[in-house]
Design a protein around this motif. Structure first.
Motif, PDB file in Angstrom:
ATOM      1  N   SER A 104      39.739  38.191  72.102  1.00 15.98           N
ATOM      2  CA  SER A 104      39.622  38.270  70.642  1.00 15.98           C
ATOM      3  C   SER A 104      39.441  39.723  70.201  1.00 15.98           C
ATOM      4  CB  SER A 104      38.450  37.413  70.161  1.00 15.98           C
ATOM      5  OG  SER A 104      37.258  37.729  70.863  1.00 15.98           O
ATOM      6  N   ASN A 105      39.926  40.024  69.029  1.00 19.33           N
ATOM      7  CA  ASN A 105      39.893  41.410  68.536  1.00 19.33           C
ATOM      8  C   ASN A 105      38.631  41.671  67.721  1.00 19.33           C
ATOM      9  OD1 ASN A 105      40.555  39.785  66.382  1.00 19.33           O
ATOM     10  ND2 ASN A 105      42.117  41.172  65.542  1.00 19.33           N
TER      11      ASN A 105
ATOM     12  N   GLU B 253      45.921  41.973  76.126  1.00 20.25           N
ATOM     13  CA  GLU B 253      46.441  41.528  74.841  1.00 20.25           C
ATOM     14  C   GLU B 253      45.295  41.010  73.973  1.00 20.25           C
ATOM     15  OE1 GLU B 253      49.598  41.803  73.936  1.00 20.25           O
ATOM     16  OE2 GLU B 253      50.316  42.532  75.874  1.00 20.25           O
ATOM     17  N   LEU B 254      45.355  41.276  72.673  1.00 19.25           N
ATOM     18  CA  LEU B 254      44.356  40.807  71.725  1.00 19.25           C
ATOM     19  C   LEU B 254      44.946  39.720  70.833  1.00 19.25           C
ATOM     20  CD1 LEU B 254      42.928  44.268  70.609  1.00 19.25           C
ATOM     21  CD2 LEU B 254      41.815  42.652  72.161  1.00 19.25           C
TER      22      LEU B 254
ATOM     23  N   ASP C 282      44.090  37.516  67.046  1.00 23.09           N
ATOM     24  CA  ASP C 282      43.292  37.556  65.826  1.00 23.09           C
ATOM     25  C   ASP C 282      42.269  36.425  65.826  1.00 23.09           C
ATOM     26  OD1 ASP C 282      44.562  39.781  64.786  1.00 23.09           O
ATOM     27  OD2 ASP C 282      46.111  38.580  63.791  1.00 23.09           O
TER      28      ASP C 282
ATOM     29  N   ILE D 205      35.320  44.624  72.060  1.00 23.29           N
ATOM     30  CA  ILE D 205      36.394  44.204  72.964  1.00 23.29           C
ATOM     31  C   ILE D 205      37.606  45.140  72.914  1.00 23.29           C
ATOM     32  CG2 ILE D 205      38.079  42.374  73.407  1.00 23.29           C
ATOM     33  CD1 ILE D 205      35.877  40.351  72.853  1.00 23.29           C
ATOM     34  N   PRO D 206      38.156  45.478  71.731  1.00 24.58           N
ATOM     35  CA  PRO D 206      39.300  46.408  71.729  1.00 24.58           C
ATOM     36  C   PRO D 206      38.958  47.760  72.363  1.00 24.58           C
ATOM     37  CG  PRO D 206      39.090  45.319  69.599  1.00 24.58           C
ATOM     38  CD  PRO D 206      37.843  44.994  70.379  1.00 24.58           C
TER      39      PRO D 206
END
Length: 424
Positions: A338-339, A352-353, A355, A343-344
């Motif tokens: 999850s973004n 990969e993220l 939404d 985490i990002p």
């Protein structure tokens, strides 16, 4: 001024909610103590713990456990069903004086440095702050691990979580150094405490016991008849939003995907209701035979799961760091997460993220990744490269540099002595 502390042994006290190898904060406290002890400092650990640490931990460290528990775990699981009563009880008990703090004050007065590891509030942490306010010359490092927002936890845990956040305002003005493990966590502490002071950010690290098990991993070449293996690592708590993964997997199953999902992580008494809710959801979506809750597993078993899975999925609504992402990268396991939160920042370009909280987009990202072996190989290589940034050796170096950068009290030019004389 000469860098005196890099060469002088210090007496260091580490105060933490827990210490041991069974939870993230306890594990961090253990390795922090080892880093400081290996650097030649005299380290004493004081922990507010639910159970005595393992013999391994006790033998490795000079360990003292201080019992400031206000509610026993079994009683807590009952009181969680009565949040108003639980909140009132916690506020009363955490405000009462405790004669044992006098003994701790006397011991901390002998120290050069006190390191507070904060993931939840305990009265133990108030002792060095009170000493500092009264003019004590000890140095204090306040090490913030993040506190989950109240609105994201089970209602029964909200009273304790509220106290954890409210108390931050009392800590931020007093330490000599504020430490966080991600930029997101640093900003969160600023928001909770209204402090304007600069913070140092030191990333967390892969458990050395686990990193020694990392092996070169190849992308599994499964036949179309074999199910894809999805791994989720983290406490079975409401803010981890495992329901998003279950709903995404159900959608993928309708699209023809065959999946097996392993959910690894502690299931504390306070999380039993969440596990039951998730099992009920899986059954209602026809996924009960495809999902396994493993609970805590050994390092060897976790290594197998990282090596044999196709992808790690993190669906959290809040993360101050998210160490399982780094562990997966070290094993070359692709990540979809999850973004939100840190985490990002931690994942970078190695995964990969999606939404948050869209289970439809999670399903789409997983379908794209699992159908493209070339993308999986690319993320495997990118993850291994990025994981090197989060090594235990890097963490140890950062801690040593941080401690060496704390100037001792005293002024050589004026002839005043710093806090401790060198020992020979």
């Amino acid at each position: 001024m000469l860098d005196l502390w890099s060469d002088w042994p210090m007496r260091v006290a580490i105060l933490s909610g827990t210490i041991g190898l069974l939870d993230a904060t306890g594990k961090y406290t253990f390795y922090l103590a080892k880093v400081l002890a290996d650097a030649g400092h005299e380290v004493h650990c004081h922990a507010d713990v639910d159970a005595r640490p393992s013999a391994f931990v006790a033998n490795e460290l000079h360990l003292r456990t201080i019992w400031f528990q206000v509610v026993k775990p079994r009683m807590e699981s009952v009181l969680m069903r009565l949040p108003v009563l639980y909140g009132f009880l916690l506020r009363v008990l955490t405000s009462l004086p405790d004669t044992r703090t006098r003994k701790i004050s006397a011991e901390l007065a002998k120290c050069d440095l006190v390191w507070i590891v904060y993931s939840h509030f305990t009265k133990l942490f108030l002792v060095p702050i009170a000493m500092k306010v009264r003019g004590s010359k000890i140095r204090i490092v306040f090490d913030y691990h993040g506190v989950t927002p109240v609105e994201l936890v089970h209602p029964g845990l909200a009273p304790a979580q509220t106290i954890d956040i409210e108390r931050l305002a009392a800590f931020a003005p007093n330490p000599d150094l504020l430490l966080a493990h991600s930029k997101f966590a640093a900003n969160e502490l600023t928001s909770h405490s209204a402090t304007t002071r600069k913070m140092t950010v030191i990333p967390l690290f892969i458990d050395p016991l686990l990193s020694r098990l990392c092996v070169e991993r190849t992308v599994p070449n499964r036949s179309s008849a074999e199910p894809k293996r999805i791994l989720s690592v983290g406490r079975v708590a409401s803010h981890k939003r495992i329901d998003i993964l279950i709903r995404a997997a159900s959608l993928m199953k309708k699209q023809g995907w065959k999946l097996k999902i392993a959910i690894v992580g502690s299931i504390h008494a306070s999380h039993e209701l969440e596990r039951h809710r998730l099992e009920k959801l899986a059954a209602s979506l026809g996924m009960e035979g495809d999902i396994v809750f493993t609970g805590l597993v050994s390092h060897d078993r976790l290594k197998q799961l990282y090596a044999q899975s196709d992808v790690l999925v993190i669906t959290s609504a809040h993360e101050g760091f998210c160490l399982p992402i780094v562990e997966a990268m070290a094993f070359g396991l692709p990540v979809v997460a999850s973004n939100v939160g840190s985490i990002p920042e931690v994942l970078g370009n190695a995964g990969e993220l999606f939404d948050f909280p869209s289970h439809e987009q999670l399903a789409a990202e997983l379908s794209k990744l699992l159908s493209k072996p070339s993308l999986m190989r690319h993320l495997c290589m990118a993850g291994r490269k990025r994981a090197a940034l989060f090594s235990y050796d890097n963490f140890a170096c950062n801690v040593r540099n941080l401690v060496a950068g704390l100037e001792p009290y005293g002024d050589q030019a004026s002839g005043k002595q710093p806090m401790r004389r060198p020992t020979h």
